[in-house]
Each structure stands twice: as structure tokens, then as C-alpha cells.
Write an enzyme that holds these catalytic residues in place. Sequence first.
Site, PDB file in Angstrom:
ATOM      1  N   LEU A 252      48.535  46.028  40.619  1.00 39.58           N
ATOM      2  CA  LEU A 252      47.893  45.841  39.324  1.00 39.58           C
ATOM      3  C   LEU A 252      46.399  45.696  39.556  1.00 39.58           C
ATOM      4  O   LEU A 252      45.968  45.199  40.598  1.00 39.58           O
ATOM      5  CB  LEU A 252      48.418  44.576  38.625  1.00 39.58           C
ATOM      6  CG  LEU A 252      49.887  44.548  38.199  1.00 39.58           C
ATOM      7  CD1 LEU A 252      50.242  43.166  37.661  1.00 39.58           C
ATOM      8  CD2 LEU A 252      50.183  45.614  37.154  1.00 39.58           C
ATOM      9  N   ASP A 253      45.606  46.113  38.581  1.00 38.10           N
ATOM     10  CA  ASP A 253      44.164  45.914  38.672  1.00 38.10           C
ATOM     11  C   ASP A 253      43.844  44.425  38.753  1.00 38.10           C
ATOM     12  O   ASP A 253      44.616  43.581  38.279  1.00 38.10           O
ATOM     13  CB  ASP A 253      43.466  46.502  37.445  1.00 38.10           C
ATOM     14  CG  ASP A 253      43.661  48.003  37.329  1.00 38.10           C
ATOM     15  OD1 ASP A 253      43.838  48.657  38.367  1.00 38.10           O
ATOM     16  OD2 ASP A 253      43.639  48.513  36.188  1.00 38.10           O
ATOM     17  N   LYS A 254      42.687  44.123  39.303  1.00 34.26           N
ATOM     18  CA  LYS A 254      42.265  42.724  39.462  1.00 34.26           C
ATOM     19  C   LYS A 254      42.356  41.959  38.150  1.00 34.26           C
ATOM     20  O   LYS A 254      42.813  40.818  38.101  1.00 34.26           O
ATOM     21  CB  LYS A 254      40.833  42.684  39.997  1.00 34.26           C
ATOM     22  CG  LYS A 254      40.242  41.287  40.104  1.00 34.26           C
ATOM     23  CD  LYS A 254      38.803  41.327  40.588  1.00 34.26           C
ATOM     24  CE  LYS A 254      38.196  39.938  40.650  1.00 34.26           C
ATOM     25  NZ  LYS A 254      36.777  39.966  41.100  1.00 34.26           N
TER      26      LYS A 254
ATOM     27  N   ARG B  84      44.822  52.177  30.746  1.00 36.91           N
ATOM     28  CA  ARG B  84      43.432  52.044  30.292  1.00 36.91           C
ATOM     29  C   ARG B  84      42.819  53.407  29.984  1.00 36.91           C
ATOM     30  O   ARG B  84      42.142  53.580  28.956  1.00 36.91           O
ATOM     31  CB  ARG B  84      42.622  51.315  31.358  1.00 36.91           C
ATOM     32  CG  ARG B  84      43.121  49.901  31.635  1.00 36.91           C
ATOM     33  CD  ARG B  84      42.565  49.333  32.935  1.00 36.91           C
ATOM     34  NE  ARG B  84      41.119  49.178  32.864  1.00 36.91           N
ATOM     35  CZ  ARG B  84      40.374  48.860  33.917  1.00 36.91           C
ATOM     36  NH1 ARG B  84      40.941  48.681  35.108  1.00 36.91           N
ATOM     37  NH2 ARG B  84      39.068  48.726  33.782  1.00 36.91           N
TER      38      ARG B  84
END
Length: 330
Positions: A135-137, A234
Site C-alpha cells: 500500500l502507498d505510504k 488514485r
Amino acid sequence: MDVERTLLIPAEQAGMRLDQAAAQLWPDFSRSRIQEWIKGGQVTVDGRSVRPRDTVLGGETLALHAELEQQSEDRPQPIPLDIVFEDEHLLVVNKPVDLVVHPGAGNPDGTLVNALLHHDPELALLPRAGVVHRLDKQTSGLLVVGKTQAAYQALVADLAERHIGREYDAVVIGHLIAGGTVDEPIGRHARDRQRQAVVAQGKPAVTHYRVVEQFGEHTWLRVKLETGRTHQIRVHMAHIRHPIVGDPVYGGRPRLPRGADDELVDVLREFGRQALHARRLTLTHPETGETLSLTAPMPDDMDELIELLRDYRDGNDEGEAEVIYVRDPD
């Protein structure tokens, strides 16, 4: 860690390549790793050194005497983990916002991998400390980690074959009244190499979404991934002109409903990350075959955002309020 195993090659494997037969008999190791062991003389047949392409007849004694090398050089760190599920084969964690998954440039430590290695040092023997996906930060939510070679390989294969279900909560800009699907290829942006974009030569990417709740000019969506490209949700939401609230890369300027109170204005202006949360993970347990469906509660910041948007909608004639754009805060 030393590994020693001995077994008889079954008759039904007669005619198979040795590396293929061994990979079937020892599914907790990859075929490429077994090939390396065969070439290094750590796998023998009836006490003899052999080649990966040699044919087995059935009935031979297959022996393995090897050492599992450490796959990760990252150091364990006592970082708290929110573990949603764990047994001897796998674990699922609820990753908080601002925790990077893998060490890298700019984040040499203090990551989820460092936390996992502290929780279970044997994960150092697995690629990526057993982390199956990332997962993204600034995206919160569920991640699955394989704890054994067999579990890790099975989960990676299931992910590639789209057998692992991943569902997200997202708050997006714009008035959406129905769900849909975005089926557009994603690849690296032509000019900004730090971004992804919908590009003709990109990899196939499919995102499904449906409306959970409408707030006038913001919408709460439930999003399902069919594929798993970098920044997929996104990029796809921005592509259909409904970027995720707070997205620092793809979100554009924040949008404020006219007449919003100061609290909502402050939250929309200062929301510090993309409003995206991996809420549900559905997978087949690699050992038992049981279907696991695990959920993580909405994080506090998104919960507050939704409550404030709901209050605004309920006080403004079904949410048909005029919307204005605002400048990004300095």
C-alpha cells in the site's frame, strides 16, 4: 537455517524433469531456488549429483541438504503492528497512515518490513519479508504477509491470478450517483517519472466502484481492484475527473462547498493524505483452503471527514449546494 529432507520419488512422476518433480514434492520452495540447489550439489538422487534437466524414473531417493540464506538485510525494529489475523502460515496487518511498506531511498528503516522482522525474525528468510502486496505510504488498511515459503508462493500466485479480493473505501471529489468500472491501462507518466498515468502502452488495469453515500459535491465510494497497478485507484479516479480527497499527487486543488462551516473547511483544506483505506481482504488460506474475509475499521481521519460531509449535506437541501474552488494552502 539448515534444511534436510529425504523422500522417495513417486512412480507417477516418472519421465519428469528432476527440478519439476522436486518443485512438486517441496512446494514450500520455488523452482528457481531448487534449481540453484541442484546445480550446487545440495540435491542428490540416490546419493549422486544430478542436473536440473535430468529425467526421474520413480522410486529414487531424493535428498536435500541445504542452508536457507537470509533474503532480507533490513534490521528488525520494535514498531507496533495492528495484527488482524495470524497463524503459523500467514498474517494480515492493518497498516496505519504514514508507514512505508518497504525500505528504500528516503526510507532506509522505520518501515512495515522492519516491524515484521522484529515480530518474526524468520521472515528474513523470505523475499520482501513475506509481504505479498503493498500500500502507498499514505493509504491505510489491510496487507497480507506469508510466513512460510509455501504460503508466500501460494499467496503471490493467487494475487497474480486475481484470486485475492481487495476492497477500499475512498472519498472523492464530485457528485457521483452510480457506480461503474474504469478499464484503462496504466503506466509511468511521460514527463513526470514519479507519477503514473493512463497511457495507451501501459499495463491493463481494471477498477470497479460503487456509491456508498453522496454528500453533494463529494462522494464516498467502495472500490474493488481487479488488477493491482501502482497508484491504480488514485490514477483511475483522477482520470474520470473524480480524484480522491487529499491526494497530494493526483488530487488537484481542494474543493469547498459554499456555506461549509469552518470545521469542514479546515478538514478539506488540511486533509493530509489521500482519503483511501483498504477495508477488506478476501483470500483462500494457502494451507486449509478456508476462505478468509477480513476487515479493518475506517480510520479516524476519514471517519471525521465523512461525518462532517454528512452534516453539511443534511443542512443544505439534499446536498445541492454551490461549490467553489480554493487555492492550495501555503
